[in-house]
Motif scaffolding. Structure first.
Motif, PDB file in Angstrom:
ATOM      1  N   GLY A   1       0.829  -1.191   0.000  1.00 13.94           N
ATOM      2  CA  GLY A   1       0.000   0.000   0.000  1.00 13.94           C
ATOM      3  C   GLY A   1       0.868   1.246   0.000  1.00 13.94           C
ATOM      4  N   ALA A   2       0.623   2.136   0.969  1.00 15.06           N
ATOM      5  CA  ALA A   2       1.432   3.352   1.102  1.00 15.06           C
ATOM      6  C   ALA A   2       2.379   3.258   2.294  1.00 15.06           C
ATOM      7  CB  ALA A   2       0.523   4.567   1.238  1.00 15.06           C
ATOM      8  N   ALA A   3       2.728   2.015   2.676  1.00 13.46           N
ATOM      9  CA  ALA A   3       3.665   1.794   3.779  1.00 13.46           C
ATOM     10  C   ALA A   3       4.988   1.257   3.245  1.00 13.46           C
ATOM     11  CB  ALA A   3       3.084   0.806   4.784  1.00 13.46           C
ATOM     12  N   PHE A   4       6.081   1.792   3.771  1.00 13.46           N
ATOM     13  CA  PHE A   4       7.420   1.277   3.488  1.00 13.46           C
ATOM     14  C   PHE A   4       7.998   0.776   4.801  1.00 13.46           C
ATOM     15  CE2 PHE A   4      12.056   1.749   3.219  1.00 13.46           C
ATOM     16  CZ  PHE A   4      12.318   1.011   2.071  1.00 13.46           C
ATOM     17  N   PHE A   5       8.322  -0.514   4.826  1.00 15.16           N
ATOM     18  CA  PHE A   5       8.877  -1.129   6.021  1.00 15.16           C
ATOM     19  C   PHE A   5      10.393  -1.211   5.865  1.00 15.16           C
ATOM     20  CE2 PHE A   5       4.669  -2.739   5.069  1.00 15.16           C
ATOM     21  CZ  PHE A   5       3.980  -2.555   6.261  1.00 15.16           C
ATOM     22  N   GLY A   6      11.103  -0.245   6.428  1.00 13.27           N
ATOM     23  CA  GLY A   6      12.551  -0.226   6.309  1.00 13.27           C
ATOM     24  C   GLY A   6      13.162  -1.373   7.098  1.00 13.27           C
ATOM     25  N   GLU A   7      13.977  -2.172   6.449  1.00 14.22           N
ATOM     26  CA  GLU A   7      14.543  -3.349   7.089  1.00 14.22           C
ATOM     27  C   GLU A   7      15.931  -3.103   7.662  1.00 14.22           C
ATOM     28  OE1 GLU A   7      13.533  -6.505   7.916  1.00 14.22           O
ATOM     29  OE2 GLU A   7      11.620  -5.512   7.598  1.00 14.22           O
TER      30      GLU A   7
ATOM     31  N   PHE B   1       6.720   5.327   7.009  1.00 14.91           N
ATOM     32  CA  PHE B   1       8.068   4.745   6.920  1.00 14.91           C
ATOM     33  C   PHE B   1       8.339   4.108   8.275  1.00 14.91           C
ATOM     34  CE2 PHE B   1      12.587   5.600   5.105  1.00 14.91           C
ATOM     35  CZ  PHE B   1      13.059   4.412   5.645  1.00 14.91           C
ATOM     36  N   ASP B   2       8.194   2.802   8.318  1.00 12.21           N
ATOM     37  CA  ASP B   2       8.390   2.028   9.541  1.00 12.21           C
ATOM     38  C   ASP B   2       9.872   1.670   9.668  1.00 12.21           C
ATOM     39  OD1 ASP B   2       8.380   0.102  11.564  1.00 12.21           O
ATOM     40  OD2 ASP B   2       7.464  -1.441  10.314  1.00 12.21           O
ATOM     41  N   THR B   3      10.498   2.040  10.790  1.00 14.27           N
ATOM     42  CA  THR B   3      11.897   1.687  11.019  1.00 14.27           C
ATOM     43  C   THR B   3      12.049   0.595  12.075  1.00 14.27           C
ATOM     44  OG1 THR B   3      12.271   3.354  12.749  1.00 14.27           O
ATOM     45  CG2 THR B   3      12.595   4.054  10.456  1.00 14.27           C
ATOM     46  N   GLN B   4      10.925   0.059  12.554  1.00 12.78           N
ATOM     47  CA  GLN B   4      10.884  -1.006  13.553  1.00 12.78           C
ATOM     48  C   GLN B   4      11.331  -0.510  14.925  1.00 12.78           C
ATOM     49  OE1 GLN B   4      13.156  -4.241  11.840  1.00 12.78           O
ATOM     50  NE2 GLN B   4      11.618  -4.644  10.275  1.00 12.78           N
ATOM     51  N   PHE B   5      12.600  -0.131  15.044  1.00 16.06           N
ATOM     52  CA  PHE B   5      13.134   0.404  16.299  1.00 16.06           C
ATOM     53  C   PHE B   5      13.758   1.775  16.033  1.00 16.06           C
ATOM     54  CE2 PHE B   5      13.619  -4.273  16.498  1.00 16.06           C
ATOM     55  CZ  PHE B   5      12.754  -4.536  17.552  1.00 16.06           C
TER      56      PHE B   5
ATOM     57  N   ARG C   1      -0.419   0.757  14.714  1.00 12.44           N
ATOM     58  CA  ARG C   1      -1.424  -0.061  14.016  1.00 12.44           C
ATOM     59  C   ARG C   1      -2.446   0.831  13.302  1.00 12.44           C
ATOM     60  NH1 ARG C   1      -1.550  -5.287  16.554  1.00 12.44           N
ATOM     61  NH2 ARG C   1       0.621  -5.980  16.511  1.00 12.44           N
ATOM     62  N   ARG C   2      -2.793   1.955  13.922  1.00 13.00           N
ATOM     63  CA  ARG C   2      -3.748   2.872  13.290  1.00 13.00           C
ATOM     64  C   ARG C   2      -3.164   3.449  12.004  1.00 13.00           C
ATOM     65  NH1 ARG C   2      -4.734   7.940  12.491  1.00 13.00           N
ATOM     66  NH2 ARG C   2      -2.853   8.649  13.561  1.00 13.00           N
ATOM     67  N   ARG C   3      -1.902   3.898  12.078  1.00 18.57           N
ATOM     68  CA  ARG C   3      -1.264   4.471  10.889  1.00 18.57           C
ATOM     69  C   ARG C   3      -1.060   3.404   9.817  1.00 18.57           C
ATOM     70  NH1 ARG C   3       3.490   8.607  13.040  1.00 18.57           N
ATOM     71  NH2 ARG C   3       2.308   9.512  14.779  1.00 18.57           N
TER      72      ARG C   3
ATOM     73  N   ALA D   1      -4.299   2.797   1.242  1.00 21.11           N
ATOM     74  CA  ALA D   1      -3.919   3.793   0.234  1.00 21.11           C
ATOM     75  C   ALA D   1      -3.009   3.165  -0.820  1.00 21.11           C
ATOM     76  CB  ALA D   1      -3.228   4.972   0.908  1.00 21.11           C
ATOM     77  N   ARG D   2      -2.790   3.905  -1.882  1.00 17.81           N
ATOM     78  CA  ARG D   2      -1.921   3.439  -2.957  1.00 17.81           C
ATOM     79  C   ARG D   2      -0.715   4.365  -3.072  1.00 17.81           C
ATOM     80  NH1 ARG D   2      -5.222   1.374  -8.294  1.00 17.81           N
ATOM     81  NH2 ARG D   2      -6.295  -0.405  -7.322  1.00 17.81           N
ATOM     82  N   ALA D   3       0.414   3.782  -3.365  1.00 18.55           N
ATOM     83  CA  ALA D   3       1.640   4.561  -3.558  1.00 18.55           C
ATOM     84  C   ALA D   3       2.505   3.837  -4.586  1.00 18.55           C
ATOM     85  CB  ALA D   3       2.382   4.718  -2.239  1.00 18.55           C
ATOM     86  N   ARG D   4       3.474   4.558  -5.121  1.00 14.91           N
ATOM     87  CA  ARG D   4       4.364   3.977  -6.134  1.00 14.91           C
ATOM     88  C   ARG D   4       5.812   4.220  -5.731  1.00 14.91           C
ATOM     89  NH1 ARG D   4       2.877   5.572 -12.170  1.00 14.91           N
ATOM     90  NH2 ARG D   4       4.509   4.010 -12.464  1.00 14.91           N
ATOM     91  N   PHE D   5       6.593   3.148  -5.658  1.00 14.37           N
ATOM     92  CA  PHE D   5       8.010   3.306  -5.340  1.00 14.37           C
ATOM     93  C   PHE D   5       8.778   3.900  -6.514  1.00 14.37           C
ATOM     94  CE2 PHE D   5      12.375   1.858  -4.506  1.00 14.37           C
ATOM     95  CZ  PHE D   5      12.501   2.254  -3.188  1.00 14.37           C
TER      96      PHE D   5
END
Length: 212
Positions: free
Chosen positions: A123-129, A158-162, A181-183, A190-194
């Protein structure tokens, strides 16, 4: 909790549910699902580019590429003495990359890969590893380009985990699990494009996009 039968599909369902996988070390065959009480995020409208990083972006002469050596970025991230990236995780994220769900932003000095960041998109989430650097500021520069790209593509999370001191210096913050969780739920709707159409930023574009 652990599950030795994790598949790329299960991995994506885990991200959508707000959890992510880690191994205890490169030689540990088991993968554990992590669900932190406090979650690190990097606000896309709050990324901080210091004067020294701005100068680096404008003068380094490095080439920033996307998705040209995903495996090399993951390998670079796994090179540190202690890592949560084992062989199975490497294979899982390579499979996600081949399926179009994982991406890398790479910093090149000539033909040498000197830094980068990789993550997963839904979706519109980026999970940074993870990210790595073989030159001063190379990982920060990769993050700056990643944030600029995500903003241009319509991403909202942009999720950075920690949160580490490194990420905090760039504007990263911690939020409660419920708020995360709400965000996440909003971003998944939503939709997004890398790779936004016509997107080709210059160093000055990226250097001038800081929130402060």
């Amino acid at each position: 909790m652990s599950d030795p039968q994790i598949t790329p599909e299960l991995l994506l369902r885990g991200y959508a549910a707000g959890i992510f996988p880690m191994a205890e070390g490169r030689d540990d065959p088991e993968i554990h699902w992590i669900d932190p009480r406090r979650r690190g995020v990097l606000p896309l409208d709050g990324f901080h580019i210091s004067r020294s990083l701005r100068r680096r972006i404008l003068t380094c002469g490095w080439d920033v590429r996307v998705d040209t050596d995903f495996a090399g970025v993951v390998q670079g991230c796994a090179e540190r003495e202690e890592t949560w990236i084992n062989a199975e995780i490497f294979q899982l994220y390579t499979a996600l990359f081949e399926a179009g769900f994982a991406h890398s932003v790479e910093v090149w000095e000539g033909e040498a890969l000197v830094g980068g960041v990789y993550g997963v998109t839904l979706g519109a989430a980026f999970f940074g590893e993870s990210m790595f650097s073989r030159r001063t500021d190379a990982s920060k520069l990769a993050l700056a380009y990643a944030v600029h790209r995500l903003r241009a593509g319509g991403f909202t999370l942009f999720d950075t985990q920690f949160i580490t001191p490194h990420l905090a210096s760039l504007g990263g913050v911690e939020i409660a699990r419920a708020e995360y969780r709400r965000r996440l739920a909003e971003a998944l709707e939503a939709r997004a494009r890398f790779a936004p159409e016509g997107y080709w930023p210059s160093p000055s574009d990226v250097a001038g996009s800081s929130a402060g």
